[in-house]
Design an enzyme around this catalytic site. Structure first.
Site, PDB file in Angstrom:
ATOM      1  N   HIS A 251       0.830  -1.204   0.000  1.00 12.59           N
ATOM      2  CA  HIS A 251       0.000   0.000   0.000  1.00 12.59           C
ATOM      3  C   HIS A 251       0.865   1.255   0.000  1.00 12.59           C
ATOM      4  O   HIS A 251       1.804   1.380   0.789  1.00 12.59           O
ATOM      5  CB  HIS A 251      -0.930   0.007   1.207  1.00 12.59           C
ATOM      6  CG  HIS A 251      -2.110   0.890   0.984  1.00 12.59           C
ATOM      7  ND1 HIS A 251      -2.115   2.205   1.337  1.00 12.59           N
ATOM      8  CD2 HIS A 251      -3.296   0.650   0.364  1.00 12.59           C
ATOM      9  CE1 HIS A 251      -3.274   2.741   0.978  1.00 12.59           C
ATOM     10  NE2 HIS A 251      -4.008   1.807   0.372  1.00 12.59           N
ATOM     11  N   PRO A 252       0.547   2.212  -0.889  1.00 12.19           N
ATOM     12  CA  PRO A 252       1.456   3.341  -1.093  1.00 12.19           C
ATOM     13  C   PRO A 252       1.208   4.519  -0.157  1.00 12.19           C
ATOM     14  O   PRO A 252       1.807   5.579  -0.362  1.00 12.19           O
ATOM     15  CB  PRO A 252       1.185   3.743  -2.547  1.00 12.19           C
ATOM     16  CG  PRO A 252      -0.220   3.332  -2.809  1.00 12.19           C
ATOM     17  CD  PRO A 252      -0.529   2.172  -1.894  1.00 12.19           C
ATOM     18  N   CYS A 253       0.392   4.366   0.896  1.00 15.99           N
ATOM     19  CA  CYS A 253       0.049   5.548   1.689  1.00 15.99           C
ATOM     20  C   CYS A 253       1.262   6.221   2.326  1.00 15.99           C
ATOM     21  O   CYS A 253       1.227   7.408   2.616  1.00 15.99           O
ATOM     22  CB  CYS A 253      -0.997   5.204   2.742  1.00 15.99           C
ATOM     23  SG  CYS A 253      -0.541   3.844   3.819  1.00 15.99           S
ATOM     24  N   LYS A 254       2.337   5.476   2.556  1.00 14.28           N
ATOM     25  CA  LYS A 254       3.503   6.107   3.187  1.00 14.28           C
ATOM     26  C   LYS A 254       4.653   6.350   2.192  1.00 14.28           C
ATOM     27  O   LYS A 254       5.693   6.874   2.564  1.00 14.28           O
ATOM     28  CB  LYS A 254       4.039   5.205   4.313  1.00 14.28           C
ATOM     29  CG  LYS A 254       3.068   5.045   5.449  1.00 14.28           C
ATOM     30  CD  LYS A 254       3.142   6.247   6.374  1.00 14.28           C
ATOM     31  CE  LYS A 254       2.213   6.095   7.549  1.00 14.28           C
ATOM     32  NZ  LYS A 254       0.916   6.743   7.300  1.00 14.28           N
ATOM     33  N   HIS A 255       4.456   5.938   0.953  1.00 16.46           N
ATOM     34  CA  HIS A 255       5.556   6.001  -0.004  1.00 16.46           C
ATOM     35  C   HIS A 255       6.107   7.419  -0.165  1.00 16.46           C
ATOM     36  O   HIS A 255       7.312   7.635  -0.193  1.00 16.46           O
ATOM     37  CB  HIS A 255       5.123   5.473  -1.379  1.00 16.46           C
ATOM     38  CG  HIS A 255       4.973   3.988  -1.434  1.00 16.46           C
ATOM     39  ND1 HIS A 255       5.025   3.189  -0.309  1.00 16.46           N
ATOM     40  CD2 HIS A 255       4.770   3.145  -2.476  1.00 16.46           C
ATOM     41  CE1 HIS A 255       4.865   1.924  -0.658  1.00 16.46           C
ATOM     42  NE2 HIS A 255       4.701   1.868  -1.968  1.00 16.46           N
TER      43      HIS A 255
END
Lengths: 308, 286
Positions: free
Chosen positions: A256-260
């Site tokens: 999941h890219p929420c913190k990328h």
């Protein structure tokens, strides 16, 4: 997907300030990755899933057949690692890439120095948003590693050709030119798990996003439980989910890219602080892949070397 | 499945040959305009019932593909479309209720009248590094100037000075004028990374060379330009081939059904229920 739809397209470059990419920058970075590492290639994806903000022939990046020799469980942990996990997750969700920073793969490959980022300071804003995430985190922490029973259940899933389907009386001409199928003593080639790894552009989070399709030693697809064995335990149940691929009719494991964006911003800042050259936007994906190797430490997709 | 529905006729598809040791059939395979030096040309038949999949005459199925390959070789079609030499045929059945997919690949390879034999060396023991580097750039130049898959196999000779000259298969006679038979060398873009086994497509090329050019011996450079993700030709092989015997006018014997993981001639099965079954997906969804 509706969130992606509603989110306006990022038009101005903000990668230095926030670690995110515009679609144009994603294409630039992808072109550079393909040039630097010919194992990566652009893919068109399905025509009916084409995203207009990306060129028709450059919808997402893919590399196939990435060897994955060891399971995460085979990694060696050094003393003190556990403590670090607790500390990080208690006060700094963003530092999740920093856990197990001293971890080395049993083969002796050095840990990437990219994982070295536990001393970062937080702004008041970040603190607030992280505190908000804590409730969610504490639930996730309670989860035990997959019990052995799950493994057994999984074994039943290994597909076996129904016996009635076995074609027993098949015969072919003798073929001395073909390679012998039996593994002899001189068989140097170890069959390993492999992964097809794709990088898509996530319009909502404005960052690259990784999808994984795994195969076992006999090229049978891995189940999600098996794939989780190759993802760092800090992330396996938290940030990895099975989701539909934006360009193919497949549901795949995705990080999941929420913190990328946040993590990339930190890594970029860190490069500046350490006095290295400033990151060019086309080098973004090289750095991104190094960041991913903290999530997928046993996958050997990173042939970029230092690359900068 | 959406597009083909119940159509159980043989359709043309394509695939890409990927280094190392992989053939990739994906969504792009239905796009017949695949243009790459490493393409593979194939056919697909998707059966509608498991009985049809099981009972279909497997020998007739591969025979059709082998005979088409023989026609492509004798007509000269394969000289300019090397994807035909790397051909495959695929029989499938999709159990959409259980998300189980049955499939069986065959890669037809025509058998020579007498066994072909080869002596394998490493390219770097036969050619010096500057020549290998020049060969690499000559191949890349030829590929970038060509849109068709006619560069999987190329002719190569050393020219004046230290130059390396690369030619197309269609230029065979003119290219070898004044070149001793022992010096005739073909470059094969080899997807294999095994130390003593070149890629499968070489077999059909050697049959082509035997049939069309009556070749008795030939040098083959198995050109492997990727090593651990980098452009590096140092794992390439140099093979001296002996091609005894003569081919008749009829389609030779052939082999090609892929063996399963335990080495038996049998179809394969993938169970995609963990990826596709909505109830099981719900379990992993957060």
């Amino acid at each position: 997907e509706w969130r992606e739809y509603l989110n306006p397209l990022l038009r101005e470059s903000r990668f230095k300030e926030t670690g995110v990419l515009t679609p144009e920058e994603f294409v630039l970075a992808g072109d550079f990755l393909v040039y630097k590492c010919p194992t990566w290639a652009w893919s068109k994806g399905l025509p009916n899933k084409r995203k207009d903000f990306l060129p028709a022939d450059k919808q997402y990046l893919i590399t196939r057949n990435v060897p994955c020799l060891k399971r995460i469980a085979a990694l060696e942990y050094k003393d003190g690692d556990e403590e670090e996990v607790e500390m990080d997750s208690a006060e700094d969700d963003d530092a999740w890439v920093a856990t197990h920073k001293n971890r080395v793969i049993a083969s002796g490959r050095e840990a990437e120095d990219i994982a070295d980022m536990d001393e970062a300071d937080l702004s008041a804003d970040q603190q607030k948003s992280l505190t908000a995430n804590l409730a969610h985190l504490s639930i996730a922490k309670k989860e035990e590693p997959a019990p052995a029973g799950e493994e057994v259940e999984d074994l039943e899933d290994i597909p076996d050709m129904d016996e009635e389907l076995e074609i027993v009386d098949m015969e072919e001409e003798e073929d001395p030119a073909a390679m012998s199928n039996t593994a002899g003593a001189d068989d140097k080639f170890v069959r390993t798990r492999t992964y097809d790894m794709s990088i898509t552009y996530d319009k909502y989070y404005q960052t690259p996003r990784v999808f994984l399709f795994g195969y076992d030693e006999n090229r049978n697809p891995l189940t999600p439980v098996q794939i989780f064995q190759d993802i760092s335990q800090d992330h396996a149940k938290k940030t990895v989910t099975i989701e539909s691929h934006p360009h193919e009719s497949l549901s795949l494991a995705s990080i999941h890219p929420c913190k990328h964006g946040n993590v990339m911003k930190r890594l970029i800042d860190q490069m500046v602080e350490s006095g290295k050259e400033e990151l060019r936007v086309d080098q973004y994906l090289l750095l991104f892949l190094k960041f991913m190797s903290s999530v997928l430490p046993t996958m050997e997709y990173d042939y970029t070397g230092d690359g900068f | 499945m959406d597009l083909l529905r119940l159509d159980a006729s043989l359709i043309s598809i394509s695939a890409t040959v990927q280094s190392p040791n992989n053939l990739c059939v994906d969504g792009d395979s239905f796009d017949s305009k695949l243009t790459t030096f490493s393409a593979s040309s194939g056919t697909l038949l998707n059966t509608n019932t498991v009985e049809d999949f099981k009972n279909r005459d497997k020998n007739a199925f591969i025979k059709a593909a082998a005979e088409k390959l023989w026609v492509d070789i004798t007509s000269g079609e394969a000289l300019t479309n090397h994807a035909l030499l790397a051909c495959f045929t695929l029989l499938t059945f999709a159990d959409l209720k259980k998300y189980k997919f049955y499939y069986w690949f065959a890669f037809p390879a025509l058998l020579p009248p007498e066994h072909f034999t080869g002596t394998i060396s490493e390219l770097k023991d036969v050619w010096s590094q500057p020549f290998i580097t020049r060969l690499q750039s000559a191949i890349e130049n030829t590929r970038s100037a060509s849109q068709l898959p006619d560069t999987m196999f190329l002719l190569v000779k050393k020219g004046d000075g230290d130059s390396v000259i690369v030619g197309k298969l269609s230029e065979w006679e003119a290219f070898w004028e004044g070149v001793d038979e022992a010096e005739r060398t073909v470059v094969f873009s080899d997807p294999s990374n095994l130390p003593s086994n070149p890629g499968w497509a070489l077999r059909n090329f050697l049959i082509l060379a035997k049939h069309r050019f009556k070749t008795l011996s030939l040098n083959v450079i198995c050109f492997r330009d990727m090593l651990q993700g980098k452009r590096d030709a140092s794992a390439s092989l140099f093979v001296r081939m002996n091609l005894p015997g003569t081919l008749g006018d009829n389609c030779p014997k052939f082999v090609g059904w892929e063996k399963n993981s335990s080495g038996k001639l049998s179809p394969r099965l993938v169970d995609l229920a963990p990826m596709m079954d909505p109830t099981r997906l719900a379990e992993t969804a957060v």
